[in-house]
Write an enzyme that holds these catalytic residues in place. Structure first.
Site, PDB file in Angstrom:
ATOM      1  N   GLY A 106     -33.332 -17.718  15.756  1.00  7.16           N
ATOM      2  CA  GLY A 106     -32.742 -18.327  14.572  1.00  7.16           C
ATOM      3  C   GLY A 106     -31.851 -17.319  13.877  1.00  7.16           C
ATOM      4  N   GLN A 120     -27.457 -13.654   6.954  1.00  8.12           N
ATOM      5  CA  GLN A 120     -27.720 -12.530   7.853  1.00  8.12           C
ATOM      6  C   GLN A 120     -26.451 -11.981   8.497  1.00  8.12           C
ATOM      7  OE1 GLN A 120     -31.108 -14.745   9.906  1.00  8.12           O
ATOM      8  NE2 GLN A 120     -31.776 -12.600   9.996  1.00  8.12           N
ATOM      9  N   CYS A 134     -37.864 -10.514  12.264  1.00  5.27           N
ATOM     10  CA  CYS A 134     -36.592 -10.944  11.682  1.00  5.27           C
ATOM     11  C   CYS A 134     -35.500  -9.983  12.141  1.00  5.27           C
ATOM     12  CB  CYS A 134     -36.707 -10.940  10.155  1.00  5.27           C
ATOM     13  SG  CYS A 134     -35.213 -11.436   9.299  1.00  5.27           S
ATOM     14  N   LEU A 135     -34.346 -10.538  12.518  1.00  8.01           N
ATOM     15  CA  LEU A 135     -33.238  -9.688  12.948  1.00  8.01           C
ATOM     16  C   LEU A 135     -32.765  -8.754  11.836  1.00  8.01           C
ATOM     17  CD1 LEU A 135     -31.167 -12.299  14.997  1.00  8.01           C
ATOM     18  CD2 LEU A 135     -32.733 -10.552  15.867  1.00  8.01           C
ATOM     19  N   HIS A 185     -38.603 -20.269   8.382  1.00  5.65           N
ATOM     20  CA  HIS A 185     -38.144 -18.876   8.303  1.00  5.65           C
ATOM     21  C   HIS A 185     -36.651 -18.835   7.966  1.00  5.65           C
ATOM     22  CE1 HIS A 185     -38.206 -14.541   9.646  1.00  5.65           C
ATOM     23  NE2 HIS A 185     -36.910 -14.821   9.757  1.00  5.65           N
ATOM     24  N   GLU A 186     -35.849 -19.629   8.682  1.00  6.46           N
ATOM     25  CA  GLU A 186     -34.402 -19.620   8.433  1.00  6.46           C
ATOM     26  C   GLU A 186     -34.056 -20.261   7.092  1.00  6.46           C
ATOM     27  OE1 GLU A 186     -32.688 -17.681  10.219  1.00  6.46           O
ATOM     28  OE2 GLU A 186     -34.272 -17.452  11.702  1.00  6.46           O
ATOM     29  N   HIS A 224     -34.212 -17.860   4.340  1.00  5.54           N
ATOM     30  CA  HIS A 224     -33.032 -16.992   4.224  1.00  5.54           C
ATOM     31  C   HIS A 224     -31.970 -17.592   3.303  1.00  5.54           C
ATOM     32  CE1 HIS A 224     -33.712 -13.532   6.734  1.00  5.54           C
ATOM     33  NE2 HIS A 224     -34.057 -14.272   7.774  1.00  5.54           N
TER      34      HIS A 224
END
Length: 184
Positions: free
Chosen positions: A44, A49, A96-97, A138-139, A142
């Site tokens: 994702g 991000q 997480c990235l 999760h996304e 963000h």
């Protein structure tokens, strides 16, 4: 085009993202986001991000082979609205990235209902459960200015403080390009 991933500590990750004006051509951006996410081996990626404070995220769970039904879970969420989160919370180790090399257990509800537009501005209202729900939650966090570390206990956050500080300074090994807010 592959974007650098914005690291923990950047203010863009803490802002509630703005709606995208209906009809805006986001085709190239969506393609770039999928390319960026795949290059970083993510499932994702939210627009904040990559430094864009807009309500857009992409998901592709097809790489999660041990979870049934994920092989065709590839979607674009534009201006999503979480309608409800239901069921028993369950723990799962998330990463997480924007917070590389840190994984922690996060408790999330098992099901959700969400309203969103796709990349062609078609409206959808759908329910998701299990891993699909978790990735979306999760996304979605963000674009609301939240990160998975916000769910951790104060003790766990204190234990991670040094690692998080290093990440924001760019002192972290990743296989993808990063944009660290405090890098000298």
């Amino acid at each position: 085009m592959i974007y650098p991933i914005v690291m923990y500590g950047d203010p863009v990750l803490r802002q509630r993202a703005k709606d995208i004006q209906a009809g805006t051509d986001i085709t190239a951006l969506v393609g770039d986001m999928f390319e960026t996410m795949h290059a970083a081996n993510g499932v994702g990626l939210a627009a904040p991000q990559i430094g864009k404070s807009i309500r857009l995220f992409v998901v592709d769970g097809s790489v999660i082979e041990d979870e049934p039904g994920m092989e065709d879970f590839k979607k674009v969420f534009v201006n999503p609205i979480m309608l409800e989160e239901l069921g028993t919370p369950w723990d799962y180790e998330e990463g997480c990235l924007s917070i590389p090399n840190i994984r922690e257990k996060v408790s999330r509800k098992e099901r959700l209902r969400i309203k969103y537009l796709d990349e062609n501005w078609n409206p959808h209202e759908e329910s998701f459960d299990g891993m699909k729900a978790r990735i979306i939650q999760h996304e979605y966090d963000h674009i609301e200015g939240k990160m998975f570390v916000d769910y951790l206990t104060p003790l766990k956050k204190r234990l991670l403080k040094g690692k998080l500080s290093d990440i924001s300074k760019g002192k972290v090994d990743t296989e993808y390009r990063i944009l660290a807010p405090l890098k000298k």
